[in-house]
Design a protein around this motif. Structure first.
Motif, mmCIF file in Angstrom:
data_model
loop_
_atom_site.group_PDB
_atom_site.id
_atom_site.type_symbol
_atom_site.label_atom_id
_atom_site.label_comp_id
_atom_site.label_asym_id
_atom_site.label_seq_id
_atom_site.Cartn_x
_atom_site.Cartn_y
_atom_site.Cartn_z
ATOM 1 N N ARG A 47 -8.288 -2.622 0.974
ATOM 2 C CA ARG A 47 -7.768 -3.269 -0.236
ATOM 3 C C ARG A 47 -6.542 -2.489 -0.697
ATOM 4 O O ARG A 47 -6.561 -1.252 -0.761
ATOM 5 C CB ARG A 47 -8.818 -3.323 -1.325
ATOM 6 N N THR A 48 -5.504 -3.221 -1.018
ATOM 7 C CA THR A 48 -4.264 -2.613 -1.505
ATOM 8 C C THR A 48 -4.132 -2.848 -3.008
ATOM 9 O O THR A 48 -4.741 -3.764 -3.572
ATOM 10 C CB THR A 48 -3.050 -3.224 -0.787
ATOM 11 N N LEU A 73 0.900 -8.378 5.130
ATOM 12 C CA LEU A 73 0.205 -8.413 6.416
ATOM 13 C C LEU A 73 1.100 -7.957 7.556
ATOM 14 O O LEU A 73 0.644 -7.290 8.488
ATOM 15 C CB LEU A 73 -0.318 -9.826 6.694
ATOM 16 N N GLY A 74 2.388 -8.296 7.475
ATOM 17 C CA GLY A 74 3.315 -7.878 8.525
ATOM 18 C C GLY A 74 3.427 -6.371 8.616
ATOM 19 O O GLY A 74 3.430 -5.792 9.709
ATOM 20 N N GLN A 75 3.529 -5.712 7.470
ATOM 21 C CA GLN A 75 3.629 -4.248 7.452
ATOM 22 C C GLN A 75 2.361 -3.617 8.022
ATOM 23 O O GLN A 75 2.431 -2.685 8.834
ATOM 24 C CB GLN A 75 3.870 -3.762 6.028
ATOM 25 N N PRO A 118 -5.824 -11.783 -2.246
ATOM 26 C CA PRO A 118 -4.524 -11.393 -1.659
ATOM 27 C C PRO A 118 -4.407 -9.906 -1.376
ATOM 28 O O PRO A 118 -3.558 -9.494 -0.583
ATOM 29 C CB PRO A 118 -3.508 -11.834 -2.732
ATOM 30 N N ASN A 119 -5.233 -9.105 -2.029
ATOM 31 C CA ASN A 119 -5.178 -7.652 -1.827
ATOM 32 C C ASN A 119 -6.094 -7.178 -0.706
ATOM 33 O O ASN A 119 -6.062 -6.002 -0.348
ATOM 34 C CB ASN A 119 -5.567 -6.925 -3.123
ATOM 35 N N ASP A 120 -6.933 -8.056 -0.174
ATOM 36 C CA ASP A 120 -7.914 -7.664 0.845
ATOM 37 C C ASP A 120 -7.441 -8.085 2.233
ATOM 38 O O ASP A 120 -6.942 -9.197 2.429
ATOM 39 C CB ASP A 120 -9.274 -8.293 0.558
ATOM 40 N N VAL A 121 -7.628 -7.185 3.192
ATOM 41 C CA VAL A 121 -7.160 -7.419 4.564
ATOM 42 C C VAL A 121 -8.229 -6.965 5.546
ATOM 43 O O VAL A 121 -8.876 -5.924 5.341
ATOM 44 C CB VAL A 121 -5.846 -6.644 4.848
ATOM 45 N N LEU A 122 -8.408 -7.757 6.616
ATOM 46 C CA LEU A 122 -9.291 -7.376 7.719
ATOM 47 C C LEU A 122 -8.447 -6.986 8.923
ATOM 48 O O LEU A 122 -7.521 -7.711 9.298
ATOM 49 C CB LEU A 122 -10.204 -8.537 8.116
#
Length: 883
Positions: free
Chosen positions: A621-622, A628-630, A651-655
């Motif tokens: 989580r950011t 996502l690209g970064q 929008p702040n969570d990424v897998l």
């Protein structure tokens, strides 16, 4: 009907009250949970150690909960409260190999001591066989007796005594004998090693003061470890991952002179923590003493340098052996070896007679403390490899709890409101029974100490949606009886009688899916199966007993002249939809969609999760909306192979998914490497969840999932065949294959991750679809007996129209629950709930247009005249339309 025996009333009310009482502590979860754990710790005497409360503190905590109420609450799974889940494989082959090496040394020494001729005597270890070759033929019989004496008897699994078998087979070959492990010996080593490993891991984890760990054998060579509250798997692996096998050996040579080991000798080197790192030591392979003789190990400090050391103390037997050895070898070196590496090799200055000493090396306070814990708990008999690893941060668990609570309350409230609006007073009765149903589920799960996971919450929400089905069946039957001008009491009595068969058949088929899911599943999937299975049982009880008791009591009290069961219906009375007229179009459409799903499997494939293809998953989580690209650029630049990055709801969570690495050590490093690289570039980034599944486990999980689905279909086929006829069973299976194929097809098109919870969803779809299909089949069977001469197509249409109201009501209530779970529930089960929503829609369609149509094609047993059969094949009038 109105004469409800007193004993039955008392039993129903008593069961309901017990369920409510046992469920009540969950309303004050934190208080009851704290008191319960404190009581458990007091009973086990776990207090006063590092990380644990004192006895007085534990006694104070137990007073937080009234003693006259049950303290048991449902255990929250790691995905709800955070913690670490590990599935490790014990390398039992190391123990077997060690036994063979020891057997080789024993055989050599024993043959030498027995006086067999030196020339021509050869003892070597070749793979899994100790080859003994004797050139002097007269010595063969002596050798046989010597080798037979080296065998160890194998006791039975319960320790009741000698089984008559030995751990080693001695086989005569030309010029000597071959020694191999027997099947009984291998099994004994595996069982003993696994039991020892489980116990030692439990001791090690208990030493740290961690609350309520789960440590259990899984399969032949694996152990499942779940520890709540830990933020990183590294903490757990530091405790359980090391073998911590401590041995003391005689040193023969050091450095450049440590070469050319003879039989019974081995070269070891100093490890990183050694006082002589990298130095070679030629030592006797047989240890003077092992860590088994230790009774205590504690952090200490060197009397001269003040550096951390580990103080140890032997038991009486160990002290005697150590004292005798040091007295006889003053001036010589001996090596302290930990996991095959020399920690220190001091020179014996004088006899050590007290049975105590210390181990020095390049220790920190933390590493010396951990080593002391490992030595106190004992050495693992073999090393372990991590096959599956899942870490959930406590914040993520708290978020999941809140989301699960909200989804459950909305789903529950929506269904209660819908039932009241649809059935009025009878809806109120059903709602009260539904509340009792939920209490019974929570009460039972609390009583047995079950663990609730996110899929478990999904199972409860699904149960809420499906629990009204039995009541809807009954209410619809009562409506039908009232239309035939029966009195209210007689209509209610007949309604319950007529609905019972469909209720039992429909719920048993769903229960079959739950049982197979429990037997074949693992972890959270098994938790889902438990809640679903318990929910099915309690739903049938509350619908056929609790609701009935309220209805009977109301009838006896009010004695109504007329009865209105339903306030509004989704299907107007007298509806005559000509379903069978569209059966050919529906068949063509379904066949095309199924074929498309099969083709899609080859062309598009499924987005297999790490459960099925192995690898590492990291959820982060950011602080700001994630780029996502970064993140993809950073993760792809780490040289870890294939990396997939995707948004995850917020929008702040990424897998981030990383393919499985070549070695276990490399796999362990993936998550920390990815996390550190991202945190170095993105300020405020938080690692919320880590999962790793090895290739071997992923293959097994995939195969288990396939087998579970196949077994569920076969079991249902057999059950329906026995309860109905083979035509019904085959038609139901065709509908099931249709539903599963279309569900898989949707996952192919959407690219939603296909993982273990989705297999749970597939099996639940099977159960739900069967539930619907069996209700229709039950009405078809009833009408076949009632209308002997009615053409088959007309009879099918009649059966579908009679059950249409119930089908739509059940689908709507289930969808209310599932949509609430999908919109408001935790992100990690969105795929599961999506599959369930799609399954409900497809299952409703297939019950009408696939299962019944297939039944028409197969035909059914009944007494047809040739004219009636001809009319059925040619088509007939139904509701004013040509069939």
């Amino acid at each position: 009907m109105l004469d409800f025996p007193f004993w039955k009333k008392a039993l129903i009310i008593g069961i309901s009250l017990v369920g409510i009482i046992f469920a009540t502590p969950n309303l004050w979860y934190d208080r009851a949970d704290t008191a319960n754990r404190a009581a458990t710790a007091l009973e086990a005497g776990r207090f006063g150690g590092e990380g644990q409360s004192t006895q007085a503190e534990l006694e104070e905590q137990t007073g937080l909960w009234p003693s006259f109420l049950p303290p048991n609450v449902i255990n929250l799974g790691l995905d709800l409260r955070g913690g670490v889940h590990l599935l490790v494989e014990v390398q039992v082959d190391e123990v077997i190999e060690e036994r063979l090496r020891g057997l080789r040394s024993q055989a050599y020494r024993s043959l030498r001591d027995a006086g067999t001729a030196t020339s021509g005597r050869r003892v070597i270890l070749d793979g899994d066989t100790v080859q003994v070759r004797i050139a002097n033929a007269p010595d063969l019989e002596t050798a046989r007796q010597v080798l037979n004496d080296l065998r160890q008897p194998v006791n039975d699994a319960f320790g009741a005594g000698f089984t008559g078998q030995f751990d080693v087979d001695v086989t005569a070959v030309e010029g000597g004998f071959d020694l191999t492990m027997s099947e009984a010996g291998t099994r004994s080593i595996i069982d003993r090693t696994m039991a020892q490993s489980v116990e030692i891991m439990r001791r090690r984890i208990d030493e740290t003061g961690t609350r309520e760990p789960t440590i259990q054998r899984q399969g032949e060579r694996r152990i499942l470890i779940q520890v709540p509250g830990l933020g990183s798997s590294d903490e757990l692996l530091d405790i359980i991952g090391r073998t911590a096998k401590l041995t003391f050996h005689e040193v023969i040579a050091v450095g450049s002179e440590a070469r050319n080991p003879g039989i019974g000798q081995v070269i070891l080197r100093g490890g990183e923590a050694s006082s002589q790192p990298g130095e070679a030591f030629l030592v006797e392979e047989t240890a003077i003493l092992t860590g088994d003789n230790l009774v205590d190990a504690q952090l200490g400090f060197h009397p001269d340098t003040g550096l951390p050391v580990v103080n140890f103390r032997f038991d009486t037997a160990g002290a005697r052996v150590f004292g005798d050895y040091t007295a006889a070898n003053v001036g010589r070196l001996f090596a302290v070896v930990l996991d095959g590496e020399v920690i220190t090799a001091p020179r014996i200055q004088s006899p050590i007679l007290g049975g105590a000493g210390f181990i020095e090396g390049q220790f920190t306070v933390e590493s010396a403390t951990n080593l002391a814990i490992l030595l106190r708990a004992g050495a693992l008999p073999a090393s372990i490899t991590v096959e599956e690893e899942r870490t959930v941060g406590p914040d993520l668990g708290a978020d999941s709890i809140e989301a699960g609570k909200m989804a459950t309350m909305i789903a529950f409230g929506g269904i209660l409101a819908f039932m009241m609006a649809a059935y009025g007073r009878f809806g109120l009765f059903a709602n009260i029974a539904l509340i009792v149903n939920i209490a019974l589920i929570f009460g039972f799960l609390s009583a047995i100490g079950a663990t609730l996971t996110l899929p478990g919450i999904a199972g409860i929400v699904l149960t809420i949606g499906m629990a009204v089905d039995a009541n809807v069946l009954i209410f619809e039957r009562i409506k039908e009886e009232l239309r035939s001008n029966k009195s209210p009491s007689r209509a209610v009595e007949r309604g319950y009688e007529q609905a019972l068969s469909a209720i039992i058949d429909a719920n048993i088929t769903t229960f079959i899916a739950a049982v197979i899911l429990f037997a074949m599943g693992s972890g959270p999937v098994k938790g889902f199966a438990v809640t679903l299975g318990v929910g099915i049982v309690t739903s049938v009880f509350t619908a056929t007993m609790v609701t009935r008791l309220m209805v009977v009591s109301w009838l006896r009290w009010s004695r109504p002249k007329t009865l209105k069961v339903q306030l509004f219906s989704m299907v107007p009375a007298g509806t005559k939809v000509n379903f069978m007229s569209g059966r050919k179009i529906a068949a063509a459409l379904s066949a095309m969609l199924v074929a498309g799903s099969v083709a899609g499997a080859a062309i598009l494939g499924l987005n297999m999760g790490i459960d099925f293809k192995g690898g590492t998953l990291v959820e982060v989580r950011t602080e700001q909306p994630a780029d996502l690209g970064q993140i993809r650029t950073i993760a792809s630049g780490l040289g870890l192979g294939d990396v997939a990055v995707q948004g995850f709801g917020n929008p702040n969570d990424v897998l981030i998914r990383v393919e499985a690495q070549d070695t276990d050590e490399a796999n362990k490093l993936v998550a920390p490497v990815v996390g550190e690289a991202l945190q170095a570039e993105i300020a405020g980034l938080e690692v919320r969840r880590v999962e790793f599944v090895g290739g071997a486990v992923s293959d097994e999980l995939l195969m288990a999932g396939i087998i579970a689905v196949v077994l569920a279909v076969l079991a249902v086929l057999v059950y329906i065949w026995l309860r109905f006829e083979w035509q019904f069973g085959l038609a139901a299976v065709i509908a099931l294959v249709h539903d599963v194929a279309l569900t898989i097809g949707v996952f192919e098109i959407t690219g939603i991750e296909f993982n273990l919870p989705i297999v749970a969803a597939l099996l639940t779809i099977i159960g739900y679809s069967l539930n619907d299909t069996v209700v229709v089949f039950d009405r078809v069977r009833e009408n076949l007996r009632k209308y002997k001469q009615m053409p088959l197509l007309e009879l099918m249409n009649l059966s579908l129209n009679e059950t249409l109201s119930r089908t739509l009501m059940t689908s709507v209530t289930t969808l209310i629950a599932l949509v609430a779970l999908y919109v408001l529930g935790p992100e990690v089960i969105k795929g599961f709930t999506f599959a369930m929503i799609w399954g409900v829609l497809v299952g409703t369609y297939s019950s009408i247009f696939v299962a019944v149509a297939a039944l028409v094609w197969f035909g059914v047993k009944r007494d047809w005249t040739s004219e009636a059969e001809a009319k059925a094949k040619a088509g007939t009038q139904f509701g004013g339309a040509q069939v």
